[in-house]
Design a protein around this motif. Structure first.
Motif, PDB file in Angstrom:
ATOM      1  N   ASP A 180      28.312  74.857 -80.065  1.00 23.03           N
ATOM      2  CA  ASP A 180      28.182  75.359 -81.543  1.00 23.03           C
ATOM      3  C   ASP A 180      29.646  75.896 -81.634  1.00 23.03           C
ATOM      4  O   ASP A 180      30.019  75.488 -82.950  1.00 23.03           O
ATOM      5  CB  ASP A 180      27.298  76.508 -81.504  1.00 23.03           C
ATOM      6  CG  ASP A 180      25.780  76.237 -81.246  1.00 23.03           C
ATOM      7  OD1 ASP A 180      25.390  74.993 -81.641  1.00 23.03           O
ATOM      8  OD2 ASP A 180      24.935  76.989 -80.951  1.00 23.03           O
ATOM      9  N   GLN A 181      30.382  76.585 -80.802  1.00 22.63           N
ATOM     10  CA  GLN A 181      31.667  76.995 -81.150  1.00 22.63           C
ATOM     11  C   GLN A 181      32.962  75.930 -81.183  1.00 22.63           C
ATOM     12  O   GLN A 181      33.895  76.287 -81.813  1.00 22.63           O
ATOM     13  CB  GLN A 181      31.883  78.196 -80.476  1.00 22.63           C
ATOM     14  CG  GLN A 181      30.738  79.156 -80.658  1.00 22.63           C
ATOM     15  CD  GLN A 181      31.284  80.462 -80.064  1.00 22.63           C
ATOM     16  OE1 GLN A 181      32.265  80.523 -78.985  1.00 22.63           O
ATOM     17  NE2 GLN A 181      30.369  81.447 -79.596  1.00 22.63           N
ATOM     18  N   PHE A 182      32.684  74.947 -80.576  1.00 25.88           N
ATOM     19  CA  PHE A 182      33.798  73.839 -80.439  1.00 25.88           C
ATOM     20  C   PHE A 182      33.411  72.513 -80.701  1.00 25.88           C
ATOM     21  O   PHE A 182      33.222  71.607 -80.117  1.00 25.88           O
ATOM     22  CB  PHE A 182      34.207  73.584 -78.825  1.00 25.88           C
ATOM     23  CG  PHE A 182      34.667  75.128 -78.311  1.00 25.88           C
ATOM     24  CD1 PHE A 182      35.992  75.558 -78.636  1.00 25.88           C
ATOM     25  CD2 PHE A 182      33.895  75.848 -77.523  1.00 25.88           C
ATOM     26  CE1 PHE A 182      36.492  76.715 -78.223  1.00 25.88           C
ATOM     27  CE2 PHE A 182      34.285  77.123 -77.197  1.00 25.88           C
ATOM     28  CZ  PHE A 182      35.720  77.511 -77.350  1.00 25.88           C
ATOM     29  N   PRO A 183      33.259  72.542 -82.102  1.00 28.18           N
ATOM     30  CA  PRO A 183      32.885  71.000 -82.629  1.00 28.18           C
ATOM     31  C   PRO A 183      33.850  69.960 -82.633  1.00 28.18           C
ATOM     32  O   PRO A 183      33.671  68.910 -82.900  1.00 28.18           O
ATOM     33  CB  PRO A 183      32.722  71.541 -84.212  1.00 28.18           C
ATOM     34  CG  PRO A 183      33.367  72.676 -84.593  1.00 28.18           C
ATOM     35  CD  PRO A 183      33.449  73.405 -82.969  1.00 28.18           C
ATOM     36  N   ASP A 184      35.241  70.238 -82.365  1.00 29.72           N
ATOM     37  CA  ASP A 184      36.109  69.380 -82.356  1.00 29.72           C
ATOM     38  C   ASP A 184      36.199  68.498 -80.851  1.00 29.72           C
ATOM     39  O   ASP A 184      36.662  67.600 -80.913  1.00 29.72           O
ATOM     40  CB  ASP A 184      37.522  70.151 -82.189  1.00 29.72           C
ATOM     41  CG  ASP A 184      37.676  70.522 -83.753  1.00 29.72           C
ATOM     42  OD1 ASP A 184      37.047  70.353 -84.804  1.00 29.72           O
ATOM     43  OD2 ASP A 184      38.584  71.294 -83.852  1.00 29.72           O
ATOM     44  N   ILE A 185      35.302  69.039 -80.185  1.00 29.01           N
ATOM     45  CA  ILE A 185      35.262  68.078 -78.792  1.00 29.01           C
ATOM     46  C   ILE A 185      34.022  67.548 -78.747  1.00 29.01           C
ATOM     47  O   ILE A 185      32.823  67.991 -79.247  1.00 29.01           O
ATOM     48  CB  ILE A 185      35.021  69.429 -77.481  1.00 29.01           C
ATOM     49  CG1 ILE A 185      36.351  70.249 -77.634  1.00 29.01           C
ATOM     50  CG2 ILE A 185      34.860  68.594 -76.155  1.00 29.01           C
ATOM     51  CD1 ILE A 185      36.146  71.249 -76.528  1.00 29.01           C
ATOM     52  N   ARG A 186      33.967  66.103 -78.468  1.00 35.13           N
ATOM     53  CA  ARG A 186      32.969  65.267 -78.365  1.00 35.13           C
ATOM     54  C   ARG A 186      32.234  65.360 -77.053  1.00 35.13           C
ATOM     55  O   ARG A 186      32.720  64.763 -76.233  1.00 35.13           O
ATOM     56  CB  ARG A 186      33.187  64.017 -78.745  1.00 35.13           C
ATOM     57  CG  ARG A 186      33.539  63.695 -80.193  1.00 35.13           C
ATOM     58  CD  ARG A 186      34.117  62.320 -80.491  1.00 35.13           C
ATOM     59  NE  ARG A 186      35.151  61.807 -79.718  1.00 35.13           N
ATOM     60  CZ  ARG A 186      35.222  60.816 -78.971  1.00 35.13           C
ATOM     61  NH1 ARG A 186      34.192  59.740 -78.785  1.00 35.13           N
ATOM     62  NH2 ARG A 186      36.228  60.656 -78.486  1.00 35.13           N
ATOM     63  N   PHE A 187      31.100  66.087 -76.681  1.00 34.12           N
ATOM     64  CA  PHE A 187      30.460  66.234 -75.461  1.00 34.12           C
ATOM     65  C   PHE A 187      29.571  65.174 -75.187  1.00 34.12           C
ATOM     66  O   PHE A 187      28.506  64.866 -75.788  1.00 34.12           O
ATOM     67  CB  PHE A 187      29.807  67.713 -75.577  1.00 34.12           C
ATOM     68  CG  PHE A 187      30.551  68.647 -75.485  1.00 34.12           C
ATOM     69  CD1 PHE A 187      31.349  69.119 -74.407  1.00 34.12           C
ATOM     70  CD2 PHE A 187      30.673  69.527 -76.580  1.00 34.12           C
ATOM     71  CE1 PHE A 187      31.901  70.213 -74.215  1.00 34.12           C
ATOM     72  CE2 PHE A 187      31.516  70.587 -76.522  1.00 34.12           C
ATOM     73  CZ  PHE A 187      32.215  70.942 -75.318  1.00 34.12           C
ATOM     74  N   THR A 188      30.173  64.180 -74.309  1.00 33.39           N
ATOM     75  CA  THR A 188      29.240  63.023 -73.902  1.00 33.39           C
ATOM     76  C   THR A 188      28.526  62.656 -72.857  1.00 33.39           C
ATOM     77  O   THR A 188      28.037  61.713 -72.637  1.00 33.39           O
ATOM     78  CB  THR A 188      30.450  61.792 -74.188  1.00 33.39           C
ATOM     79  OG1 THR A 188      31.354  62.034 -73.169  1.00 33.39           O
ATOM     80  CG2 THR A 188      31.084  61.700 -75.434  1.00 33.39           C
ATOM     81  N   GLY A 189      28.465  63.991 -72.197  1.00 35.11           N
ATOM     82  CA  GLY A 189      27.957  63.706 -70.818  1.00 35.11           C
ATOM     83  C   GLY A 189      27.645  65.387 -70.174  1.00 35.11           C
ATOM     84  O   GLY A 189      28.388  66.290 -70.818  1.00 35.11           O
ATOM     85  N   ILE A 190      26.840  65.320 -69.067  1.00 31.22           N
ATOM     86  CA  ILE A 190      26.739  66.622 -68.475  1.00 31.22           C
ATOM     87  C   ILE A 190      26.468  66.237 -66.935  1.00 31.22           C
ATOM     88  O   ILE A 190      25.783  65.345 -66.702  1.00 31.22           O
ATOM     89  CB  ILE A 190      25.670  67.289 -68.903  1.00 31.22           C
ATOM     90  CG1 ILE A 190      25.548  68.835 -68.348  1.00 31.22           C
ATOM     91  CG2 ILE A 190      24.303  66.822 -68.832  1.00 31.22           C
ATOM     92  CD1 ILE A 190      24.458  69.553 -69.128  1.00 31.22           C
ATOM     93  N   TYR A 191      27.138  67.073 -66.139  1.00 31.36           N
ATOM     94  CA  TYR A 191      27.107  66.721 -64.586  1.00 31.36           C
ATOM     95  C   TYR A 191      27.036  68.001 -63.791  1.00 31.36           C
ATOM     96  O   TYR A 191      27.340  68.978 -63.924  1.00 31.36           O
ATOM     97  CB  TYR A 191      28.009  65.695 -64.174  1.00 31.36           C
ATOM     98  CG  TYR A 191      29.395  66.069 -64.084  1.00 31.36           C
ATOM     99  CD1 TYR A 191      30.194  66.426 -62.985  1.00 31.36           C
ATOM    100  CD2 TYR A 191      30.346  66.195 -65.154  1.00 31.36           C
ATOM    101  CE1 TYR A 191      31.429  66.782 -62.729  1.00 31.36           C
ATOM    102  CE2 TYR A 191      31.500  66.775 -65.025  1.00 31.36           C
ATOM    103  CZ  TYR A 191      31.974  67.059 -64.058  1.00 31.36           C
ATOM    104  OH  TYR A 191      33.155  67.194 -63.743  1.00 31.36           O
ATOM    105  N   THR A 192      26.373  67.806 -62.419  1.00 30.24           N
ATOM    106  CA  THR A 192      26.859  68.799 -61.319  1.00 30.24           C
ATOM    107  C   THR A 192      27.187  67.912 -60.094  1.00 30.24           C
ATOM    108  O   THR A 192      27.088  66.604 -60.167  1.00 30.24           O
ATOM    109  CB  THR A 192      25.346  69.465 -61.316  1.00 30.24           C
ATOM    110  OG1 THR A 192      25.698  70.528 -60.352  1.00 30.24           O
ATOM    111  CG2 THR A 192      24.372  68.611 -60.355  1.00 30.24           C
TER     112      THR A 192
END
Length: 374
Positions: A148-160
């Motif tokens: 929500d707070q960093f709209p300038d970043i395109r989050f395209t994935g998630i991992y561990t």
């Protein structure tokens, strides 16, 4: 003479097995630690020749170098956070996907991106038990705020990242925590992008962890636990000349702490490859809880005895045992009854990730030589 020989044809076979195991999942060719000791450029070019154009690294300088080799590069994934402004700005000019595992990571990335007027791409890191980087599994509210707070970043994935991809109990626990975190985010309406958690061992041991992408490096070298069960072949062997031959009488000792005693007269070959070059090394170990510490001490004692008894080399096509604890700069081989002389070559199993002070030579085919690998 000493060198580390890399059998390119064996690596290509391993890559094809990895690609088959990955199936439709996106494959990141992991080339951290200077290509696992084999040379970053050589690894990247070998991967590229097999159609891999997504890479994963841990050092910003490696990402830059990959993009300079002239091979097709769709994406380089930085598998650790980068917050130093100059490094970030350099990476943001390249096809690099950053990792965000904290609010501080996101702030640093946003500030660098705004200076360059670009919209960076990043994956969210989730810590499910490795304890290295990332939002601790269950901290979904913190991840909400990042989206929500960093709209300038395109989050395209998630991992561990799994702590021990060949262990079912540990891996399935981490997999559950990761899946639960992802599901919480998706139910809240967030698009998490590609999901990935399987690295080399988990890809083969637990294919259900494959998800949308996999990150594979050591399996390309055939260096996962019992990799031969999956058809993987160990790539690479150290080749070094015998520097000295001598006869030891019965009762003489060999190696640090005099852990080996000759029961009879023996012929000994000395080869100048030791722990300094990566022979017989294991990953270090830090502080543990009491129970784990006791288990670790017992395990270390067992490994010390087993390693002294089981580490072997080959000389002129014949397997010979290593005697005693490996020296810093050399190793003693039992060549009693073996036809050999000073200058003949010994072949030693050496994990290249610890490779030091030795040329790394890539060959198109070492199939015949590999038959005598110890």
């Amino acid at each position: 003479m000493r060198r580390y020989i890399v059998q390119k044809d064996l690596m290509e076979e391993n890559i094809r097995l990895v690609q088959k195991a990955a199936g439709s999942a996106l494959l990141y060719g992991t080339v951290k630690a200077n290509g696992y000791g084999l040379g970053l450029e050589a690894m990247v070019r070998t991967f590229s020749a097999q159609g891999i154009d997504h890479f994963a690294v841990t050092e910003p300088s490696d990402a830059k170098r990959i993009c300079e080799y002239g091979v097709p590069v769709t994406e380089v994934l930085m598998m650790r956070p980068v917050t130093e402004p100059e490094e970030l700005e350099a990476l943001l000019t390249l096809p690099v996907t950053l990792s965000v595992g904290s609010t501080e990571d996101a702030q640093a990335l946003t500030q660098a991106a705004r200076r360059l007027h670009v919209f960076p791409q990043a994956h969210i890191q989730v810590d499910t038990g490795l304890g290295r980087f990332g939002f601790v599994a269950g901290e979904s509210e913190q991840i909400f705020r990042i989206y929500d707070q960093f709209p300038d970043i395109r989050f395209t994935g998630i991992y561990t990242h799994f702590a021990f991809g060949a262990n079912r109990r540990l891996t399935m626990r981490q997999f559950y925590l990761f899946q639960k975190t992802v599901q919480t985010l998706e139910r809240a309406g967030y698009d998490v992008g590609i999901r990935h958690c399987a690295s080399s061992a988990a890809l083969f041991y637990f294919p259900e962890t494959r998800l949308d992408a996999v990150r594979v490096g050591s399996a390309m070298l055939g260096r996962i636990l019992h990799g031969e069960r999956f058809g993987l072949k160990t790539v690479g062997v150290c080749e070094a000349s015998i520097d000295e031959l001598r006869t030891l009488p019965a009762g003489a000792t060999v190696g640090y702490a005099a852990r080996f005693t000759a029961k009879q007269d023996m012929r000994i070959a000395t080869v100048c490859v030791g722990t300094l070059h990566g022979l017989s090394l294991e990953a270090g170990s830090g502080k543990k809880d009491f129970v784990s510490g006791l288990r670790a001490l017992a395990g270390q004692a067992r490994r010390l005895v087993r390693r002294s008894a089981s580490l072997c080399a080959s000389v002129n096509g014949q397997t010979v045992p290593v005697l005693g604890v490996v020296y810093t700069e050399a190793v003693a081989l039992d060549v009693t009854g073996i036809d050999c002389r000073v200058g003949d070559l010994a072949r030693l199993p050496l994990n290249p990730i610890y490779l030091r002070y030795m040329d790394c030579v890539w060959t198109d085919s070492c199939a015949a030589e590999a038959e005598t690998e110890p």
